[in-house]
Motif scaffolding. Structure first.
Motif, PDB file in Angstrom:
ATOM      1  N   LEU A  18       0.827  -1.213   0.000  1.00 23.82           N
ATOM      2  CA  LEU A  18       0.000   0.000   0.000  1.00 23.82           C
ATOM      3  C   LEU A  18       0.858   1.259   0.000  1.00 23.82           C
ATOM      4  N   ARG A  19       1.979   1.238   0.690  1.00 26.46           N
ATOM      5  CA  ARG A  19       2.900   2.393   0.660  1.00 26.46           C
ATOM      6  C   ARG A  19       3.428   2.616  -0.756  1.00 26.46           C
ATOM      7  N   ALA A  20       3.743   1.538  -1.460  1.00 27.43           N
ATOM      8  CA  ALA A  20       4.221   1.661  -2.842  1.00 27.43           C
ATOM      9  C   ALA A  20       3.132   2.253  -3.735  1.00 27.43           C
ATOM     10  N   GLU A  21       1.887   1.808  -3.539  1.00 25.80           N
ATOM     11  CA  GLU A  21       0.771   2.339  -4.325  1.00 25.80           C
ATOM     12  C   GLU A  21       0.555   3.825  -4.019  1.00 25.80           C
ATOM     13  N   ARG A  22       0.654   4.198  -2.739  1.00 22.04           N
ATOM     14  CA  ARG A  22       0.482   5.607  -2.371  1.00 22.04           C
ATOM     15  C   ARG A  22       1.592   6.453  -2.990  1.00 22.04           C
ATOM     16  N   GLN A  23       2.809   5.922  -3.027  1.00 22.35           N
ATOM     17  CA  GLN A  23       3.932   6.649  -3.629  1.00 22.35           C
ATOM     18  C   GLN A  23       3.668   6.877  -5.116  1.00 22.35           C
ATOM     19  N   ARG A  24       3.082   5.880  -5.784  1.00 22.38           N
ATOM     20  CA  ARG A  24       2.756   6.023  -7.203  1.00 22.38           C
ATOM     21  C   ARG A  24       1.702   7.105  -7.412  1.00 22.38           C
ATOM     22  N   ILE A  25       0.704   7.146  -6.540  1.00 21.11           N
ATOM     23  CA  ILE A  25      -0.351   8.161  -6.640  1.00 21.11           C
ATOM     24  C   ILE A  25       0.221   9.556  -6.423  1.00 21.11           C
ATOM     25  N   LEU A  26       1.080   9.702  -5.418  1.00 19.41           N
ATOM     26  CA  LEU A  26       1.689  11.009  -5.145  1.00 19.41           C
ATOM     27  C   LEU A  26       2.592  11.444  -6.295  1.00 19.41           C
ATOM     28  N   PRO A  36      -3.933  21.285 -16.811  1.00 13.87           N
ATOM     29  CA  PRO A  36      -5.193  21.978 -16.518  1.00 13.87           C
ATOM     30  C   PRO A  36      -6.320  20.990 -16.221  1.00 13.87           C
ATOM     31  N   GLY A  37      -7.060  21.253 -15.175  1.00 15.91           N
ATOM     32  CA  GLY A  37      -8.210  20.439 -14.813  1.00 15.91           C
ATOM     33  C   GLY A  37      -7.885  19.164 -14.053  1.00 15.91           C
ATOM     34  N   TYR A  38      -6.603  18.892 -13.814  1.00 16.84           N
ATOM     35  CA  TYR A  38      -6.245  17.672 -13.092  1.00 16.84           C
ATOM     36  C   TYR A  38      -6.631  17.814 -11.627  1.00 16.84           C
ATOM     37  N   GLN A  39      -7.292  16.794 -11.101  1.00 18.49           N
ATOM     38  CA  GLN A  39      -7.680  16.774  -9.697  1.00 18.49           C
ATOM     39  C   GLN A  39      -6.766  15.806  -8.951  1.00 18.49           C
ATOM     40  N   ALA A  40      -6.039  16.332  -7.973  1.00 21.07           N
ATOM     41  CA  ALA A  40      -5.101  15.518  -7.200  1.00 21.07           C
ATOM     42  C   ALA A  40      -5.848  14.408  -6.478  1.00 21.07           C
ATOM     43  N   ARG A  41      -5.204  13.249  -6.396  1.00 18.34           N
ATOM     44  CA  ARG A  41      -5.802  12.102  -5.720  1.00 18.34           C
ATOM     45  C   ARG A  41      -4.988  11.781  -4.476  1.00 18.34           C
ATOM     46  N   GLU A  42      -5.643  11.210  -3.508  1.00 18.65           N
ATOM     47  CA  GLU A  42      -4.997  10.855  -2.254  1.00 18.65           C
ATOM     48  C   GLU A  42      -5.539   9.521  -1.783  1.00 18.65           C
ATOM     49  N   MET A  43      -4.709   8.769  -1.098  1.00 20.52           N
ATOM     50  CA  MET A  43      -5.118   7.486  -0.555  1.00 20.52           C
ATOM     51  C   MET A  43      -5.268   7.617   0.949  1.00 20.52           C
ATOM     52  N   ASP A  44      -6.382   7.135   1.467  1.00 23.50           N
ATOM     53  CA  ASP A  44      -6.566   7.040   2.912  1.00 23.50           C
ATOM     54  C   ASP A  44      -5.866   5.756   3.324  1.00 23.50           C
ATOM     55  N   PHE A  45      -4.603   5.897   3.749  1.00 26.79           N
ATOM     56  CA  PHE A  45      -3.775   4.724   4.014  1.00 26.79           C
ATOM     57  C   PHE A  45      -4.357   3.851   5.120  1.00 26.79           C
ATOM     58  N   ALA A  46      -4.835   4.462   6.181  1.00 27.49           N
ATOM     59  CA  ALA A  46      -5.387   3.682   7.297  1.00 27.49           C
ATOM     60  C   ALA A  46      -6.603   2.870   6.852  1.00 27.49           C
ATOM     61  N   ALA A  47      -7.485   3.480   6.078  1.00 35.38           N
ATOM     62  CA  ALA A  47      -8.668   2.760   5.593  1.00 35.38           C
ATOM     63  C   ALA A  47      -8.264   1.651   4.632  1.00 35.38           C
ATOM     64  N   ALA A  48      -7.285   1.923   3.780  1.00 33.20           N
ATOM     65  CA  ALA A  48      -6.835   0.911   2.821  1.00 33.20           C
ATOM     66  C   ALA A  48      -6.195  -0.269   3.544  1.00 33.20           C
ATOM     67  N   LEU A  49      -5.436   0.007   4.603  1.00 33.25           N
ATOM     68  CA  LEU A  49      -4.801  -1.060   5.357  1.00 33.25           C
ATOM     69  C   LEU A  49      -5.839  -1.886   6.116  1.00 33.25           C
TER      70      LEU A  49
END
Length: 138
Positions: A18-26, A36-49
């Motif tokens: 999950l840390r690797a996946e979050r790093q990819r998202i960041l 233009p128009g890109y919406q940043a994504r974030e992972m709720d690490f605690a919920a994912a774990l």
């Protein structure tokens, strides 16, 4: 006894994945800072774990209302974090091109996640070394 050993290793392996996946998202957010128009994504690490380890509350909704995908966004690919873990980041300030990436926040999150990834990797490596030395009797 064996279950406790494998449960610990499985938990750490899930956390590392999950840390690797979050790093990819960041990294994706940082790469699209000028899109233009890109919406940043974030992972709720605690919920994912919790979801990955089977400790999620089935009745609780972990997805806030603003996580609905917008027109033009690609759907999640197989292997990406599930809908309970992935959401759109709340913009800290408005921008003229409707891009919600805050580079300061993304860089800080990237560095923080990298430190946590390294710590999880070291813990997992230490656990394996301890098990190996216990098995070999050294």
């Amino acid at each position: 006894m064996l279950n406790r050993l494998t449960d610990t290793l499985n938990f750490q392996a899930q956390a590392l994945s999950l840390r690797a996946e979050r790093q990819r998202i960041l990294a994706s957010n940082i790469a699209n800072a000028d899109t233009p128009g890109y919406q940043a994504r974030e992972m709720d690490f605690a919920a994912a774990l919790r979801e990955a380890t089977g400790h999620a509350n089935p009745g609780a909704s972990l997805v806030p209302a603003q996580t609905a995908p917008r027109a033009g966004h690609l759907p999640l690919q197989p292997g990406e974090a599930g809908p309970t873990a992935l959401r759109y980041a709340t913009p800290s300030q408005t921008s003229l091109d409707d891009n919600s990436v805050d580079m300061d926040r993304e860089r800080a999150s990237f560095a923080d996640n990298a430190v946590h990834y390294e710590a999880t990797l070291r813990f997992l490596n230490g656990s394996v070394k301890t098990l190996t030395s216990a098995i070999t009797g050294q």
